[in-house]
Motif scaffolding. Structure first.
Motif, PDB file in Angstrom:
ATOM      1  N   PHE A  82     -45.139  46.681  19.401  1.00  0.00           N
ATOM      2  CA  PHE A  82     -45.118  45.687  20.477  1.00  0.00           C
ATOM      3  C   PHE A  82     -44.668  46.330  21.790  1.00  0.00           C
ATOM      4  CE2 PHE A  82     -42.650  42.057  22.454  1.00  0.00           C
ATOM      5  CZ  PHE A  82     -43.743  41.298  22.805  1.00  0.00           C
TER       6      PHE A  82
ATOM      7  N   ARG B 180     -46.106  39.697  14.899  1.00  0.00           N
ATOM      8  CA  ARG B 180     -45.189  39.171  13.876  1.00  0.00           C
ATOM      9  C   ARG B 180     -45.455  37.706  13.565  1.00  0.00           C
ATOM     10  NH1 ARG B 180     -40.813  40.293  17.369  1.00  0.00           N
ATOM     11  NH2 ARG B 180     -42.563  40.831  18.647  1.00  0.00           N
TER      12      ARG B 180
ATOM     13  N   LEU C 118     -40.746  32.011  23.156  1.00  0.00           N
ATOM     14  CA  LEU C 118     -40.263  31.437  21.901  1.00  0.00           C
ATOM     15  C   LEU C 118     -38.991  30.611  22.062  1.00  0.00           C
ATOM     16  CD1 LEU C 118     -40.964  34.419  19.490  1.00  0.00           C
ATOM     17  CD2 LEU C 118     -42.419  32.504  20.022  1.00  0.00           C
ATOM     18  N   LEU C 119     -38.194  30.889  23.094  1.00  0.00           N
ATOM     19  CA  LEU C 119     -36.923  30.168  23.232  1.00  0.00           C
ATOM     20  C   LEU C 119     -36.789  29.408  24.548  1.00  0.00           C
ATOM     21  CD1 LEU C 119     -34.528  32.817  21.742  1.00  0.00           C
ATOM     22  CD2 LEU C 119     -34.615  30.461  20.987  1.00  0.00           C
TER      23      LEU C 119
ATOM     24  N   LYS D  65     -39.276  33.038  12.571  1.00  0.00           N
ATOM     25  CA  LYS D  65     -38.934  31.630  12.363  1.00  0.00           C
ATOM     26  C   LYS D  65     -38.916  31.293  10.876  1.00  0.00           C
ATOM     27  CE  LYS D  65     -38.721  27.195  13.830  1.00  0.00           C
ATOM     28  NZ  LYS D  65     -37.692  26.657  14.714  1.00  0.00           N
TER      29      LYS D  65
ATOM     30  N   TYR E 231     -32.158  42.597  14.114  1.00  0.00           N
ATOM     31  CA  TYR E 231     -30.955  41.916  14.573  1.00  0.00           C
ATOM     32  C   TYR E 231     -30.807  40.639  13.758  1.00  0.00           C
ATOM     33  CZ  TYR E 231     -27.750  39.460  17.721  1.00  0.00           C
ATOM     34  OH  TYR E 231     -26.684  38.787  18.239  1.00  0.00           O
TER      35      TYR E 231
ATOM     36  N   GLY F  72     -33.252  36.671  22.219  1.00  0.00           N
ATOM     37  CA  GLY F  72     -32.447  35.482  22.433  1.00  0.00           C
ATOM     38  C   GLY F  72     -32.097  34.817  21.118  1.00  0.00           C
ATOM     39  N   VAL F  73     -31.016  34.036  21.134  1.00  0.00           N
ATOM     40  CA  VAL F  73     -30.599  33.291  19.948  1.00  0.00           C
ATOM     41  C   VAL F  73     -30.324  31.856  20.383  1.00  0.00           C
ATOM     42  CG1 VAL F  73     -29.005  33.198  17.996  1.00  0.00           C
ATOM     43  CG2 VAL F  73     -29.457  35.371  19.091  1.00  0.00           C
ATOM     44  N   ASP F  74     -30.724  30.905  19.560  1.00  0.00           N
ATOM     45  CA  ASP F  74     -30.430  29.497  19.822  1.00  0.00           C
ATOM     46  C   ASP F  74     -29.303  29.070  18.878  1.00  0.00           C
ATOM     47  OD1 ASP F  74     -30.313  26.817  20.148  1.00  0.00           O
ATOM     48  OD2 ASP F  74     -32.347  26.386  19.431  1.00  0.00           O
TER      49      ASP F  74
ATOM     50  N   PRO G 102     -41.187  27.436  20.085  1.00  0.00           N
ATOM     51  CA  PRO G 102     -41.070  27.273  18.635  1.00  0.00           C
ATOM     52  C   PRO G 102     -39.864  27.928  17.973  1.00  0.00           C
ATOM     53  CG  PRO G 102     -42.902  28.704  19.191  1.00  0.00           C
ATOM     54  CD  PRO G 102     -42.427  28.112  20.454  1.00  0.00           C
ATOM     55  N   GLN G 103     -39.246  28.923  18.614  1.00  0.00           N
ATOM     56  CA  GLN G 103     -38.102  29.547  17.938  1.00  0.00           C
ATOM     57  C   GLN G 103     -36.828  28.715  18.080  1.00  0.00           C
ATOM     58  OE1 GLN G 103     -38.598  33.215  16.705  1.00  0.00           O
ATOM     59  NE2 GLN G 103     -37.045  32.388  15.365  1.00  0.00           N
ATOM     60  N   ARG G 104     -36.867  27.675  18.908  1.00  0.00           N
ATOM     61  CA  ARG G 104     -35.688  26.824  19.040  1.00  0.00           C
ATOM     62  C   ARG G 104     -35.415  26.096  17.729  1.00  0.00           C
ATOM     63  NH1 ARG G 104     -35.564  23.972  24.998  1.00  0.00           N
ATOM     64  NH2 ARG G 104     -35.333  25.915  26.160  1.00  0.00           N
ATOM     65  N   LYS G 105     -34.143  25.858  17.487  1.00  0.00           N
ATOM     66  CA  LYS G 105     -33.742  25.277  16.211  1.00  0.00           C
ATOM     67  C   LYS G 105     -34.209  23.830  16.069  1.00  0.00           C
ATOM     68  CE  LYS G 105     -31.501  28.530  14.061  1.00  0.00           C
ATOM     69  NZ  LYS G 105     -31.734  28.930  12.680  1.00  0.00           N
TER      70      LYS G 105
ATOM     71  N   HIS H  73     -37.073  22.763  16.967  1.00  0.00           N
ATOM     72  CA  HIS H  73     -38.529  22.758  16.807  1.00  0.00           C
ATOM     73  C   HIS H  73     -38.797  22.919  15.311  1.00  0.00           C
ATOM     74  CE1 HIS H  73     -42.534  23.449  18.738  1.00  0.00           C
ATOM     75  NE2 HIS H  73     -42.792  23.778  17.502  1.00  0.00           N
TER      76      HIS H  73
ATOM     77  N   GLU I 207     -35.828  32.146   8.859  1.00  0.00           N
ATOM     78  CA  GLU I 207     -34.650  31.272   8.996  1.00  0.00           C
ATOM     79  C   GLU I 207     -34.617  30.201   7.907  1.00  0.00           C
ATOM     80  OE1 GLU I 207     -34.812  29.764  12.963  1.00  0.00           O
ATOM     81  OE2 GLU I 207     -34.588  31.745  13.848  1.00  0.00           O
TER      82      GLU I 207
ATOM     83  N   GLU J 227     -41.452  37.439  25.564  1.00  0.00           N
ATOM     84  CA  GLU J 227     -41.361  36.885  24.210  1.00  0.00           C
ATOM     85  C   GLU J 227     -40.198  35.896  24.112  1.00  0.00           C
ATOM     86  OE1 GLU J 227     -40.868  39.784  21.022  1.00  0.00           O
ATOM     87  OE2 GLU J 227     -40.154  38.178  19.742  1.00  0.00           O
TER      88      GLU J 227
ATOM     89  N   TRP K  15     -29.312  32.780  10.227  1.00  0.00           N
ATOM     90  CA  TRP K  15     -29.428  31.852  11.357  1.00  0.00           C
ATOM     91  C   TRP K  15     -30.519  32.321  12.297  1.00  0.00           C
ATOM     92  CZ3 TRP K  15     -27.858  27.118  12.556  1.00  0.00           C
ATOM     93  CH2 TRP K  15     -27.940  26.702  13.901  1.00  0.00           C
ATOM     94  N   ARG K  16     -30.596  33.637  12.484  1.00  0.00           N
ATOM     95  CA  ARG K  16     -31.616  34.201  13.362  1.00  0.00           C
ATOM     96  C   ARG K  16     -31.907  35.606  12.892  1.00  0.00           C
ATOM     97  NH1 ARG K  16     -35.500  35.485  16.480  1.00  0.00           N
ATOM     98  NH2 ARG K  16     -35.336  35.689  18.743  1.00  0.00           N
TER      99      ARG K  16
ATOM    100  N   LEU L 287     -40.084  23.573  11.558  1.00  0.00           N
ATOM    101  CA  LEU L 287     -41.009  24.500  10.908  1.00  0.00           C
ATOM    102  C   LEU L 287     -42.143  23.675  10.302  1.00  0.00           C
ATOM    103  CD1 LEU L 287     -40.959  27.593  10.238  1.00  0.00           C
ATOM    104  CD2 LEU L 287     -40.095  26.952   8.025  1.00  0.00           C
TER     105      LEU L 287
ATOM    106  N   VAL M 238     -28.318  37.303  12.774  1.00  0.00           N
ATOM    107  CA  VAL M 238     -27.146  36.480  13.030  1.00  0.00           C
ATOM    108  C   VAL M 238     -26.900  35.650  11.783  1.00  0.00           C
ATOM    109  CG1 VAL M 238     -26.135  34.706  14.493  1.00  0.00           C
ATOM    110  CG2 VAL M 238     -27.739  36.332  15.469  1.00  0.00           C
TER     111      VAL M 238
END
Lengths: 409, 172
Positions: A375, A409, B118-119, A65, A356, B60-62, B142-145, B147, A68, B114, A366-367, B149, A358
């Motif tokens: 893990f 992480r 997070l998503l 996070k 990965y 996953g990606v938001d 929390p990994q959602r856009k 949410h 980003e 995970e 972006w990600r 920082l 994006v």
């Protein structure tokens, strides 16, 4: 065959309801044998492990996070903090992925230095594993010897980057700085000595009856289960599958180096031990080849000349307007990779480390997602420890070699 | 195995599954319909001439502001053919649900937990879809856009009691 990975609640619930004949033991989150902040909920029948659930997340710091909100170059610093026993491998994986996203060419010399450093990193990481693994089985002296050699590798890292652990030395586009003059002789001395040190460790452990008793046939995982659990690195190769990303899908010129992939047969603690010891020898071999190549190369090429990615040298800024603009743009805004997403994986000391990314076309990712080997390897712990003693469980954690910073992480 | 061959074989076997496909820096990404996802992965794993037998990564990606908002990304590797393929499934903003790969690959277990944690993406058929990295009583993903920082208040000695009093666990 369904391979279960229970959650802590699944084990504690029947015990709390009083429906269970077995005992539930809580190990951790802080415990000297868990190699980090890991909690294990163990269901015991006497001293035999019936079931086990790892509970992770205590070190979750939201690195993905946070990335980003940083520009691509600034996010390198965060990668150090994931696998803190192999920061250069993390830097390397992230830098390679961003470079693939941008389509940047890296100078030959920088690629050779990267290979040399990550192979040294692999040795240092395996030394920590060896030391702590032996310590968990009460072989104290091996730990001291392993730390002695690791110290020399950390000195080399300090020489090149100024930091012993959080190096951030491998950057997007190449390396952070030029190598110092002392680098070549120091590495040469180390590579000359290291094989005899590995012999020394092996003379203490490989044929030692106590060591054999505690490792042979303990924590067996077969090839099918290893594949299903996604085990990678030495854990996978100990089951007999010769899969190494450096050979399978080579990066950074690994296809031009001469080395072998050590494999095991039974997939027990002893095979994992043998594979990692052999890997250290192979790493010395690769590092030596890289060292030979580096000796032939004139100094200077440590960063790409693409000014859209790498900052210009300081002396150019004083007389070139264009360099000044590039410098300013890179440090205030950062570079902007094209829109798209890309995935790349490397063979880190612990297994397949994937990244990965994006890009939305802006200066910040972006990600970012990391496929962290620790893990995923940790999932196999319950499968491997069922039916074994608690003391074997402790040895098993060491044998899987998880780094909890990377798990959470 | 090369990218066009693989894509044409997938299209031949599952004519309705592929929404679109892209090739970026030599890597093939296939955008799938959610209902074909698990069947396609099973086929890719079991088909003797393909053998994508290793699930390397699932995340996953938001994409906030885009429809579909979420995307689940899976990277499969064939150790025999030394080839990697990326499968993507777009999911809607409300109730993003997709089939779990855990019955096919045990390794998907933690990775899907995970992604859920997070998503907030729901994997149906997962044996125990619970939070893994965040505390169990955490609210939100929390990994959602959307949410922010730094949303979490930092507790110091002088204000920790006030902050803890606002937490869900204080109400239990």
């Amino acid at each position: 065959m369904m391979l279960q990975v229970p959650t802590p609640q699944e084990i504690t619930a029947p015990a709390l309801a009083g429906q269970s004949e077995t005992m539930v033991l809580n190990i951790g989150p802080h415990h000297p044998s868990t190699h980090g902040v890991l909690r294990l909920v163990v269901e015991l029948d006497g001293e035999i492990v019936v079931n086990l659930a790892p509970d992770v997340g205590f070190l979750h710091t939201g690195i993905e996070k946070t990335m980003e909100s940083k520009t691509y170059q600034k996010a390198v610093v965060l990668t150090d903090r994931m696998d803190y026993l192999a920061p250069l491998s993390n830097n390397f994986c992230y830098a390679l992925t961003v470079e693939q996203l941008m389509g940047v060419e890296i100078p030959q010399r920088a690629q050779v230095i990267r290979v040399l450093l990550v192979e040294l990193q692999r040795i240092s990481s395996h030394l920590v594993w060896l030391g702590t693994h032996a310590l968990d089985l009460a072989a104290m002296s091996v730990f001291l010897y392993a730390m002695r050699e690791r110290e020399q590798i950390l000195d080399i890292f300090e020489l090149v980057s100024g930091a012993r652990m959080m190096t951030s030395y491998i950057r997007v586009g190449g390396l952070a700085y030029e190598l110092p003059a002392e680098f070549m002789p120091t590495v040469d001395t180390f590579l000359q000595r290291m094989p005899s040190h590995i012999d020394e460790y092996e003379s203490l452990l490989t044929g030692n009856p106590l060591w054999l008793e505690r490792t042979v046939g303990v924590g067996v995982v077969d090839a099918d289960a290893a594949m299903a659990f996604g085990l990678t690195g030495a854990n996978l190769r100990a089951t007999g599958i010769p899969y190494d990303v450096r050979k399978a899908l080579p990066y950074s010129g690994y296809e031009t180096y001469d080395f072998e992939i050590p494999i095991g047969k039974r997939g027990d603690n002893y095979d994992r031990y043998r594979v990692r010891m052999a890997e250290m020898r192979q790493s010395v071999r690769i590092a030596r080849q890289a060292w030979e190549r580096l000796r032939e190369m004139p100094p200077g090429d440590y960063m790409t000349r693409d000014r859209k990615v790498a900052p210009p040298p300081k002396e150019e800024i004083t007389h070139s307007m264009e360099s000044l603009i590039h410098h300013f743009k890179l440090w205030t805004e950062g570079f902007k990779p094209p829109r798209g997403d890309t995935y790349l994986s490397i063979e880190s000391p612990r297994g397949i480390l994937g990244c990965y990314i994006v890009s939305d076309g802006g200066p910040k990712p972006w990600r970012v997602h990391f496929r962290s080997p620790s893990f995923i390897n940790l999932q196999a712990l319950s499968h491997m420890s069922r039916g074994r003693m608690v003391a074997d469980l402790i040895a098993l954690i060491a044998s899987l070699d998880p780094v909890l910073g990377e798990v959470d992480r | 195995m090369d990218n066009p061959t693989l894509l044409s074989r997938i299209r031949a076997r599952f004519p309705q599954a592929v929404r679109s496909s892209t090739e970026f820096r030599g890597a093939l990404s296939i955008d799938l319909h959610a209902d074909a996802y698990a069947d396609l992965v099973t086929w890719l794993r079991d088909e003797p001439t393909l053998r994508y037998d290793f699930l390397e990564n699932i995340c996953g990606v938001d994409y906030l502001g885009r429809t579909p908002r979420f995307e689940v990304v899976a990277h499969l590797v064939s150790m025999q053919h030394l080839h990697r393929v990326c499968l993507k499934v777009g999911l809607p903003e409300h109730n993003p649900t997709i089939a779990s790969l855990t019955p096919l690959f045990a390794t998907a277990n933690y990775q899907e937990r995970e992604t859920y944690d997070l998503l907030g993406i729901i994997f149906t058929g997962h044996p125990s879809l619970t939070r893994i990295l965040m505390p169990d009583d955490w609210i939100g993903h929390p990994q959602r856009k959307d949410h922010p920082l730094g949303d979490e208040e930092v507790a110091f000695t002088f204000n920790q009691e006030q902050i803890y009093a606002r937490k869900p666990f204080a109400r239990e």
